[in-house]
Design an enzyme around this catalytic site. Structure first.
Site, mmCIF file in Angstrom:
data_model
loop_
_atom_site.group_PDB
_atom_site.id
_atom_site.type_symbol
_atom_site.label_atom_id
_atom_site.label_comp_id
_atom_site.label_asym_id
_atom_site.label_seq_id
_atom_site.Cartn_x
_atom_site.Cartn_y
_atom_site.Cartn_z
ATOM 1 N N ARG A 1 0.841 -1.194 0.000
ATOM 2 C CA ARG A 1 0.000 0.000 0.000
ATOM 3 C C ARG A 1 0.883 1.254 0.000
ATOM 4 O O ARG A 1 2.049 1.207 0.392
ATOM 5 C CB ARG A 1 -0.906 0.018 1.238
ATOM 6 N N TYR B 1 -9.799 -12.461 -5.435
ATOM 7 C CA TYR B 1 -8.788 -12.677 -6.461
ATOM 8 C C TYR B 1 -8.796 -14.128 -6.940
ATOM 9 O O TYR B 1 -8.546 -14.391 -8.112
ATOM 10 C CB TYR B 1 -7.410 -12.279 -5.945
ATOM 11 N N HIS C 1 -3.748 -9.442 4.790
ATOM 12 C CA HIS C 1 -5.145 -9.472 5.217
ATOM 13 C C HIS C 1 -5.346 -10.548 6.278
ATOM 14 O O HIS C 1 -4.764 -11.633 6.204
ATOM 15 C CB HIS C 1 -6.075 -9.758 4.034
ATOM 16 N N ARG D 1 -1.510 -2.390 -6.703
ATOM 17 C CA ARG D 1 -1.629 -3.497 -5.733
ATOM 18 C C ARG D 1 -2.691 -4.482 -6.197
ATOM 19 O O ARG D 1 -2.501 -5.697 -6.130
ATOM 20 C CB ARG D 1 -1.976 -2.915 -4.363
ATOM 21 N N HIS E 1 -3.407 2.746 -6.189
ATOM 22 C CA HIS E 1 -3.772 1.527 -5.458
ATOM 23 C C HIS E 1 -4.103 0.380 -6.411
ATOM 24 O O HIS E 1 -4.055 -0.796 -6.018
ATOM 25 C CB HIS E 1 -4.979 1.810 -4.554
#
Length: 407
Positions: free
Chosen positions: A203, A344, A335, A312, A309
């Protein structure tokens, strides 16, 4: 007419013909009901219910909930010292811009579900993004949950199904060529910034907080242990990353390790605490100083709508396509829950074709046959009607119906 004495509370008939009720609270203070009653029986039933409520310990002082929503919300944010600076900025903005203008003057007891339904609808009609509206609703729900715990209101009026769910629009992903075009179009001191954002799933705040000590060029790893937030006052605040799971070690793709080594030599100070990325004058990295470079770079790459972003997001998509497991993705992304990683994995359902093709190759290598050799023939030598044969028996399992996409 004088009030009739009862064992609990008092009921008296008003000149209008309606009945007024007064009752003693647990503190001994005599209080009126919030309404009058058409019939005496209704007044008696209300008193009985109020007496039972007090006996159960469920009684709330009706004056307690008359604090203003805005005042209570501001206190709610201040009283949470463990909130990260970025979260405080977010909450203060949501309260100031989206909650307080329509609801801030109401007392807690005046906030009702119908009013919240109208408030939410008005925000959406005014063009406020659905994601922002969902965040504002969730913040309000949390504030009012605390008001329930503080015994200021009896229940939380945030009862709109699905109002707190975010449905973010699909963000674009870049191609490998586009990422390297962007990396080549920004000033050289920002080239590795772009590569790490994409290929290491970092990030902006994590990148801006990296120091020389966090990069191991021997092992080819980057340690993420802090993040930096720029406050509306332009103050930069260093602190822990977004969550505990965001503290992690991410391995660098070896193909651009030389870029990292060169960056350390050319643009990073010598001490272990020296920031990895700094501006031309040696100051900390700021979005405001980077945006012009970013806009020119994405225009050159032919994707003018790409956000930083989204690098990412792009890297996460590619990682999933390599066959990374759910745990692998969670660890790399930082996460603590499976929700984002599953997104994903769902995006890469096309990998199922690669798996199927690999299984076909195993069969071919084992049996010395090809798909063409076995087409239309089952293990018993019968012709499959789906392959154009003449056997009239349907395959009860393989052709019972169509498939549905993974939800």
């Amino acid at each position: 007419m004088p009030a009739k004495r009862r064992h609990f509370g008092r009921v008296r008939k008003l000149p209008s013909g309606r009945y007024q009720v007064r009752y003693p609270g647990p503190d001994g203070v005599l209080r009126p009901a919030s309404t009058t009653f058409e019939r005496k029986r209704e007044a008696d039933l209300w008193l009985s219910a109020k007496e039972a409520e007090i006996a159960r310990g469920d009684w709330l002082d009706p004056e307690a909930g008359k604090v203003g929503l805005r005042e209570y919300g501001e206190s709610w944010i201040r009283e949470r010292p463990k909130l990260r600076p970025k979260t405080v900025v977010l909450y203060e903005g949501l309260l100031r811009l989206h909650i307080a203008p329509a609801l801030g003057k109401l007392t807690l007891t005046e906030v009702t579900t119908p009013r919240l339904r109208k408030w939410r609808r008005d925000l959406l009609d005014a063009g406020v993004g659905p994601v922002t509206v969902a965040k504002a609703y969730r913040l309000l729900r949390s504030i009012l949950n605390t008001a329930v715990s503080d015994r200021l209101i009896t229940k939380n009026p945030c009862e709109i199904p699905g109002a707190g769910l975010e449905k973010s629009p699909e963000r674009p992903t870049a191609t490998i060529e586009q990422v390297f075009t962007i990396a080549g179009a920004v000033p050289e001191r920002y080239r590795v910034l772009v590569l790490l954002a994409c290929f290491n799933s970092l990030r902006w705040g994590e990148l801006a907080a990296l120091a020389r000590k966090h990069v191991d060029t021997v092992e080819g790893t980057v340690v993420v242990e802090r993040s930096v937030v720029e406050l509306p006052t332009a103050e930069l605040v260093f602190g822990p990353p977004k969550s505990d799971a965001s503290v992690r070690v991410v391995t660098l793709p070896m193909i651009f390790l030389p870029d990292v080594v060169r960056h350390l030599a050319d643009f990073t100070g010598k001490g272990p605490e020296a920031l990895l990325f700094v501006g031309p004058k040696g100051g900390p990295l700021r979005r405001s100083n980077f945006q012009d470079h970013w806009r020119k770079a994405i225009a050159e790459a032919g994707i003018p709508g790409l956000h930083f972003h989204d690098l990412r997001h792009t890297g996460n998509t590619w990682a999933a396509e390599t066959g990374a497991t759910l745990r692998d993705l969670m660890d790399r992304m930082g996460h603590s829950t499976t929700r984002a990683a599953l997104i994903y994995l769902h995006k890469t359902a096309g990998r199922d074709r690669k798996i199927a093709d690999a299984l076909s190759k195993l069969v071919e290598d084992s049996r010395g046959t090809t798909a063409k050799d076995t087409a239309g023939v089952d293990d018993q030598g019968a012709t499959d009607p789906a392959a154009g044969g003449t056997d009239g028996h349907a395959d009860r399992e393989g052709h019972a119906g169509g498939t549905t996409p993974d939800q």
